[in-house]
Structure formats: C-alpha cells, structure tokens
Design an enzyme around this catalytic site. Structure first.
Site, PDB file in Angstrom:
ATOM      1  N   CYS A  79      -4.440 -12.113  -6.044  1.00  0.00           N
ATOM      2  CA  CYS A  79      -5.891 -12.310  -6.145  1.00  0.00           C
ATOM      3  C   CYS A  79      -6.474 -12.050  -4.755  1.00  0.00           C
ATOM      4  O   CYS A  79      -6.321 -12.871  -3.848  1.00  0.00           O
ATOM      5  CB  CYS A  79      -6.150 -13.734  -6.612  1.00  0.00           C
ATOM      6  SG  CYS A  79      -7.867 -14.073  -6.973  1.00  0.00           S
ATOM      7  N   CYS A 104      -2.311  -9.185   5.727  1.00  0.00           N
ATOM      8  CA  CYS A 104      -1.898  -7.835   6.089  1.00  0.00           C
ATOM      9  C   CYS A 104      -0.738  -7.980   7.071  1.00  0.00           C
ATOM     10  O   CYS A 104      -0.840  -8.715   8.055  1.00  0.00           O
ATOM     11  CB  CYS A 104      -3.057  -7.080   6.742  1.00  0.00           C
ATOM     12  SG  CYS A 104      -2.569  -5.490   7.439  1.00  0.00           S
ATOM     13  N   CYS A 152      -7.457  -2.885   9.586  1.00  0.00           N
ATOM     14  CA  CYS A 152      -6.563  -1.981  10.341  1.00  0.00           C
ATOM     15  C   CYS A 152      -6.118  -0.752   9.563  1.00  0.00           C
ATOM     16  O   CYS A 152      -5.338   0.044  10.068  1.00  0.00           O
ATOM     17  CB  CYS A 152      -5.349  -2.757  10.842  1.00  0.00           C
ATOM     18  SG  CYS A 152      -4.204  -3.225   9.525  1.00  0.00           S
ATOM     19  N   CYS A 155      -1.971  -6.509  10.811  1.00  0.00           N
ATOM     20  CA  CYS A 155      -2.937  -7.202  11.683  1.00  0.00           C
ATOM     21  C   CYS A 155      -3.059  -8.700  11.412  1.00  0.00           C
ATOM     22  O   CYS A 155      -3.744  -9.411  12.138  1.00  0.00           O
ATOM     23  CB  CYS A 155      -4.311  -6.551  11.585  1.00  0.00           C
ATOM     24  SG  CYS A 155      -5.164  -6.838  10.014  1.00  0.00           S
ATOM     25  N   CYS A 172      -6.150  -2.179   4.117  1.00  0.00           N
ATOM     26  CA  CYS A 172      -6.718  -3.306   4.855  1.00  0.00           C
ATOM     27  C   CYS A 172      -8.029  -2.838   5.498  1.00  0.00           C
ATOM     28  O   CYS A 172      -8.063  -1.798   6.168  1.00  0.00           O
ATOM     29  CB  CYS A 172      -5.747  -3.787   5.928  1.00  0.00           C
ATOM     30  SG  CYS A 172      -6.411  -5.086   6.994  1.00  0.00           S
TER      31      CYS A 172
END
Length: 165
Positions: A148, A124, A79, A127, A76
């Site tokens: 995607c 995510c 984070c 976060c 991510c």
C-alpha cells in the site's frame, strides 16, 4: 555535593541524548543516497517531503496514480529508483496505489510501531524514503501481499517513455 550530583546527572542525560542522535544518523546513512534535510526540502514538494522524509501519509483517493492503468514502472519520486512494475499493480479499493510485488532489492523493509502495533514499513532502498506499508491481504492468486504505497512517493515512467531511452 549537590552541584556534583547535578552535574553527573546532567552529563548522563546528555550522553544518552547524543547516543540516540548518533543511532538516528547512522540509520539514515545506511542508504546509498543521503542528503541533508535542507537538500531534500529544496528538491521535493511539501507533500513529497512530508511523506518521503517524515513518514507521512497522503489522503486516500488523492493520488492520480491510484487509478493509473498504463504499462510502465513506478520509480521513487526522490531518487528515481525503479520500485514497482505496472504488471504487479492492482485495485485494492484502499485509496492508495497497491502492488502485489516489489522490484526485489529496490525496496527496504522495517518494523513500524507508530500506531501502537507492528506494521511492515517500506522504504526506497536507495534513499530511504518512506513509501508506505505492506500487508498480508493482497491477491491470494499471486503473492498474497498488498504493498500500500503513497502515490506522492512515486513517479510513473510509462513503457512508451522507456522505449525511447
């Protein structure tokens, strides 16, 4: 009498409004990493903020990660949570990095009706950052899924960098 009625209608409207805001705030707090909009804006680029925090979409074929074939892990961008492994990446031709499998437990899912019909949105799990969507038109030989993902929502960590740690 008209003033009392107006006051009651106004207070009812305000109470509905605050309930919606509370619900929105509760949803944001479901993730282990929470920050204010100002904190996210200070840490992320304008495009990262648009995609990760406002559920935007980057232009197709604009991400260098779309054609990245190195071995490693996609994290991510907000984070640093590991989200996808390179071994699960494939070229879908869609213009966005695509994977047939996520790192289980690190990606959260919700239903998105933004364009008029239901789609499975990916976030995510640490976060809450918007990543993209998952579809059922991926490789049939593996999971049949196509995650995607906006490349700007990802940070690639090569296998070589992981060996140094």
């Amino acid at each position: 009498m008209k003033k009392i009625t107006l006051l009651l209608v106004l207070s009812l409207f305000m109470s509905c409004n605050s309930s919606a805001q509370k619900k929105e705030n509760e949803q944001k707090e479901d993730f282990p990493v929470t920050k204010t909009d100002a904190e996210w804006k200070a840490e992320l680029s304008e495009m990262e903020y648009y995609v990760l925090r406002e559920a935007g979409t980057e232009r197709a074929f604009s991400s260098a990660l779309n054609k990245n074939y190195e071995k490693g892990v996609y994290h991510c961008a907000a984070c640093d949570t590991p989200l996808f492994k390179s071994e699960h990446k494939f070229d879908s031709g869609s213009g966005w990095p695509s994977f047939d499998k996520e790192i289980e437990g690190n990606v959260a899912f919700s239903t998105d009706y933004e364009i008029g019909y239901a789609r499975t949105e990916e976030h995510c799990a640490t976060c809450g950052g918007h990543l993209g969507h998952v579809f059922n038109d991926g490789p049939k030989a593996t999971t049949g899924k196509r995650h995607c993902i906006n490349g700007v929502a990802l940070k690639f960590v090569s296998e070589d960098n992981n060996k140094d740690e």
